[in-house]
Design an enzyme around this catalytic site. Structure first.
Site, PDB file in Angstrom:
ATOM      1  N   HIS A 275     -12.287 -40.187 -75.820  1.00 54.00           N
ATOM      2  CA  HIS A 275     -13.353 -39.204 -75.657  1.00 54.00           C
ATOM      3  C   HIS A 275     -12.751 -37.815 -75.629  1.00 54.00           C
ATOM      4  O   HIS A 275     -11.657 -37.622 -75.105  1.00 54.00           O
ATOM      5  CB  HIS A 275     -14.127 -39.461 -74.351  1.00 54.00           C
ATOM      6  CG  HIS A 275     -15.452 -38.765 -74.328  1.00 54.00           C
ATOM      7  ND1 HIS A 275     -15.604 -37.503 -73.823  1.00 54.00           N
ATOM      8  CD2 HIS A 275     -16.662 -39.159 -74.782  1.00 54.00           C
ATOM      9  CE1 HIS A 275     -16.874 -37.148 -73.967  1.00 54.00           C
ATOM     10  NE2 HIS A 275     -17.538 -38.125 -74.542  1.00 54.00           N
ATOM     11  N   GLU A 328     -20.034 -45.898 -75.740  1.00 53.16           N
ATOM     12  CA  GLU A 328     -20.472 -46.701 -76.875  1.00 53.16           C
ATOM     13  C   GLU A 328     -19.984 -48.144 -76.790  1.00 53.16           C
ATOM     14  O   GLU A 328     -20.549 -49.017 -77.425  1.00 53.16           O
ATOM     15  CB  GLU A 328     -19.956 -46.079 -78.188  1.00 53.16           C
ATOM     16  CG  GLU A 328     -20.250 -44.609 -78.320  1.00 53.16           C
ATOM     17  CD  GLU A 328     -21.458 -44.325 -79.180  1.00 53.16           C
ATOM     18  OE1 GLU A 328     -21.991 -45.264 -79.758  1.00 53.16           O
ATOM     19  OE2 GLU A 328     -21.858 -43.162 -79.256  1.00 53.16           O
TER      20      GLU A 328
END
Ligand SMILES: CC(C)(COP(=O)(O)OP(=O)(O)OC[C@H]1O[C@@H](n2cnc3c(N)ncnc32)[C@H](O)[C@@H]1OP(=O)(O)O)[C@@H](O)C(=O)NCCC(=O)NCCS
Length: 390
Positions: A275, A328
């Site tokens: 991320h 996700e």
């Protein structure tokens, strides 16, 4: 930079880092992400605590109106949402045409449908309409996006759209409109956790895109359509279905290590990991791991085992990068367990994030300044003589 290039700039000479990483480009009261702490918030509340204690509609109200609703406010907001959910009848033939388009891309189709809804509903530059009309536009798109996703899905499957039920919550309605059946309460609970967790998340690419478009005075539909374009990339919103494909490909926990090493050797990115902001744990991933464990059965167990292996291998192969599972990774497992088809994962993400985009547009226009940065030209030094044409 080529040796011959001259450095010119129409800015003040400072270069922002690639990808604008860490650059503050706006002030916001909507929320923020504290990457090192693994914490994010909606307004002044911990987003995870809100998620555990409140409904999607309450969080939507918080973002749009700035405070959590009391009972009367909640009831009138629910009526407002129900009114805005109703799709006009003459939209269905258009959706039917879109649903039959080949090759079919559900997110591109949603983007086109939203563009049509905005135009047909008379959305105009926010510079030319009063603030309450822009708010109404924001309610309309936030309420209708999940209805459009479900209607397009059903039309694609050769079924008729299921009209929303004003008695159902946003999450329950979504599952009902997709399948035509009363949803299992546990699936409603799980999906609502996912949807709340993805409503907003700092200055991510699609949110920034929406604000850039709104800053030009464009209508709200243009901002949301542009945001969906940004969301469509696998580096942003396109990862959850790829995660399930990856789990299928890995097949069993004992294959996870070899699979991951081979993927990294090829230079592939492992979907659902890493991320830009979280350099420790992504709190959304931790929450959704719990949710997946409740509803996801053996797939969730398998995913948890694979997560542990991938994190270990990434730690060895990419030391110092702190690559962990992101939102996700479990999103796909949760949506799959709730019966949402894979191709609708990213449109489902869009159906909650639209609330965040609209909130950001409302905030952008309230204190607007055209977003127009500069670039450093480093091509051949101009002006070169223009060669004569043939
Ligand atoms: C989300 C993402 C785009 C963030 O990227 P970023 O902040 O630009 O991170 P960087 O590209 O600077 O990556 C830093 C390093 O970690 C590596 N890395 C980051 N994410 C990785 C992943 N998922 N798999 C393998 N390596 C990864 C990069 O290759 C890079 O290594 P290097 O310095 O040896 O080249 C990236 O982590 C990614 O591509 N993840 C997979 C897609 C995904 O899950 N998207 C959903 C995000 S919510």
């Amino acid at each position: 930079m080529p040796e011959t290039a001259q450095v010119t700039t129409n800015g003040d000479g400072r270069d922002a880092p690639a990808g604008l990483e860490g650059v503050v480009v706006a002030h916001t009261q909507i929320g923020d992400v504290r990457g090192l702490e693994g914490f994010y918030h909606y307004r002044q509340y911990d987003a995870i605590e809100l998620n555990r204690r409140r409904t999607l509609e309450d969080v939507w109200y918080l973002l749009f109106r700035g405070h959590l609703p009391d009972r009367a406010e909640r009831e009138s907001f629910a009526r407002e949402i129900a009114e805005h959910r109703v799709l006009p009848d003459d939209l269905v033939p258009f959706l039917r045409t879109l649903a039959a388009t080949e090759p079919y891309d559900p997110l591109a189709t949603l983007r086109t449908a939203i563009s049509f809804v905005a135009q047909r509903s008379g959305f105009r530059s926010w510079l030319d309409i009063p603030a309450d009309q822009l708010y109404d536009n924001a309610m309309l798109l936030s309420a209708q996006t999940p209805v459009l996703v479900a209607a397009l899905h059903r039309l694609r499957e050769g079924q008729l759209p299921v009209p929303p039920d004003p008695g159902l919550s946003a999450a329950a309605n979504y599952l009902y409109m997709l399948s035509g059946e009363r949803p299992d309460p546990q699936h409603v609970w799980a999906l609502e956790r996912y949807l709340i967790s993805t409503i907003d998340h700092g200055f991510n690419s699609s949110t920034f895109t929406a604000r850039v478009i709104a800053s030009t005075g464009a209508d709200l539909g243009a901002a949301v359509v542009g945001a969906i374009g940004a969301l469509s990339g696998p580096l942003h919103g396109g990862a959850p279905s790829r995660v399930l494909e990856m789990l299928d490909d890995i097949g069993s926990p004992d294959r996870a290590e070899a699979w991951t090493r081979a993927a990294l050797q090829r230079g592939d990115r492992i979907m659902g990991f890493g991320h830009r902001v979280y350099k420790g744990k992504d709190p959304r991933s931790a929450l959704l791991r719990e949710v997946a464990t409740t509803v996801g059965g053996s797939t969730a167990e398998f995913a948890a085992a694979v997560e542990d292996t991938i994190v270990r291998v990434l730690g060895e192969e990419k030391p110092g990068r702190a690559l962990n599972a992101n939102v996700e990774f479990y999103a796909g497992v949760v949506m799959d367990a709730c019966g949402i088809p894979r191709e609708e994962f990213t449109p489902t993400f869009a159906s909650s994030r639209v609330i965040g985009w609209c909130t950001h547009v409302l905030e952008q226009v309230a204190g607007n300044r055209l977003i127009r940065p500069a670039a450093r030209y480093d091509g051949q030094p101009p002006p070169q003589p223009v060669p004569a044409g043939d």
